[in-house]
Design an enzyme around this catalytic site. Sequence first.
Site, PDB file in Angstrom:
ATOM      1  N   GLN A 112      20.026  34.261  59.102  1.00 48.68           N
ATOM      2  CA  GLN A 112      19.188  35.260  59.752  1.00 48.68           C
ATOM      3  C   GLN A 112      18.625  34.738  61.075  1.00 48.68           C
ATOM      4  O   GLN A 112      18.473  35.505  62.029  1.00 48.68           O
ATOM      5  CB  GLN A 112      18.062  35.695  58.805  1.00 48.68           C
ATOM      6  CG  GLN A 112      18.607  36.511  57.639  1.00 48.68           C
ATOM      7  CD  GLN A 112      17.545  36.972  56.663  1.00 48.68           C
ATOM      8  OE1 GLN A 112      16.367  36.657  56.799  1.00 48.68           O
ATOM      9  NE2 GLN A 112      17.973  37.729  55.660  1.00 48.68           N
ATOM     10  N   ASP A 159      -2.575  34.972  50.186  1.00 48.57           N
ATOM     11  CA  ASP A 159      -3.503  33.980  49.638  1.00 48.57           C
ATOM     12  C   ASP A 159      -4.907  34.192  50.188  1.00 48.57           C
ATOM     13  O   ASP A 159      -5.893  34.075  49.458  1.00 48.57           O
ATOM     14  CB  ASP A 159      -3.001  32.572  49.964  1.00 48.57           C
ATOM     15  CG  ASP A 159      -1.559  32.377  49.554  1.00 48.57           C
ATOM     16  OD1 ASP A 159      -1.271  32.476  48.361  1.00 48.57           O
ATOM     17  OD2 ASP A 159      -0.722  32.153  50.446  1.00 48.57           O
ATOM     18  N   HIS A 187       2.309  27.897  51.528  1.00 44.85           N
ATOM     19  CA  HIS A 187       2.172  28.983  50.550  1.00 44.85           C
ATOM     20  C   HIS A 187       2.762  28.472  49.233  1.00 44.85           C
ATOM     21  O   HIS A 187       3.903  28.741  48.878  1.00 44.85           O
ATOM     22  CB  HIS A 187       2.896  30.243  51.022  1.00 44.85           C
ATOM     23  CG  HIS A 187       2.902  31.344  50.001  1.00 44.85           C
ATOM     24  ND1 HIS A 187       1.741  31.935  49.548  1.00 44.85           N
ATOM     25  CD2 HIS A 187       3.910  31.937  49.335  1.00 44.85           C
ATOM     26  CE1 HIS A 187       2.047  32.854  48.652  1.00 44.85           C
ATOM     27  NE2 HIS A 187       3.365  32.875  48.506  1.00 44.85           N
TER      28      HIS A 187
END
Length: 335
Positions: A112, A159, A187
Site C-alpha cells: 500500500q 486509546d 498502540h
Amino acid sequence: MTEPINVVVTGAAGQIAYSLLYQLAVGSVFGPEQPINLRLLDIELMMNVLQGVVMELEDLALPLLREILPTADPAVAFKDADAAFLVGAMPRKQGMERKDLLAANVNIFKDQGEALDKFARKDVKVLVVGNPANTNALICSHYAPSIPKENFTAMTRLDQNRAQALVASHLGVQVDQVKNVIIWGNHSSTQYPDVTHATVNLSKTGKGVISVPEAVKDNEWLNGEFVSAIQKRGAAVIAARKMSSAMSAAKAAGDHMRDWFNGTKDGQWVSMGVVSDGSYGIPKDIVFSFPVTIKNKKFSIVQGLEISDFSRSKLNITAEELGEECKEARQVLKP
C-alpha cells in the site's frame, strides 16, 4: 461549489469500515459542506460483500457522497487520494502474539505504501488503523519516499478516548469535561496513558477546572489500575466479543482525521502516532504516539511537558517495544 475530495478506505468490507463509512458519508469527519468520493479497497474474495456495502451507501441517499468506487486494485483506489484510512489488515485474534500479527500484515502495508507513492496526491493524509498500527505506518511511509513522513500517522485516538472515558466515569463527570489525556508510545499493551497534564471541569461542584490528579486524589489508582485497564482494554474487548474493537475504532479514526483536517482547539491537544523527531528523548524515526496540536492540517508535537521518573520508565518500555517491532518488520520484508 466545493470540489469533492477522494477518500480511500481499505478493508472496506470489514467491520471497522462498516461503522466508519457512514461517518464519512454524512459529513462528520470532513465537514457538512465537503463532498467526497469514496474509494473502497478490499481483496477480490470480498468483492461480493463489498457490493452489498456499496448498495447500503447508495441507499443512504446522502448529498455529500458523490461517487462510490469499489475495487481490489490499489492503483485505482489510491489515484489522486486526498485522505486514506488504512483499515484493512489481518485482525488480531485471541491468543495471537503481536509478532505473528506483524508478520501477517507487514507486506500488506509495503504494497500500500508503494501504491500511495505512485498514485496518491503528495499531500495525502494517511491514517493507519490496521495493527500493529505504529510499525505498519512506518513501513508504509518507507515505501512512499515521495510523500513527506509527517503525512503518515498511526491511530492511538481509540486509546485516548478510552482513557478519557474511564477518568470521566471515575470522577462522575461527562466525558467532554476531561481534556488533554495523553497516550504515549505504541498502540499495544505497553502504551502509557498519562493524565499528569490532563484537566477536568468540576464547575458543578464549585471547584472549576483542576488537574485530573488533584481531582482523583489517588496516585496508586492512576499509576496502577487505570494504566493497566487502558493497556488491556483491546484484549478485554476481544475476550468479550471474540473480535477486535470495531464501532469504537471507527469513531476514533473519524476523530483523528477530523482533527487533522480541521485543527485542534486552543489549549487542547490530541494523541497521534507520528514519526519521532527525538522529542522527549524518544529515538528518531519510529512512529510513536505524542500529544500534538494541529493547525492548517499540520501537527506539532507539544513541547515542554514535565516527565516524571515514573512516566519516563513507561516511555522507555514502549519505545523499546517499538524498536523491536521495527527490527522484526525488516526481517519479514522481502528484499
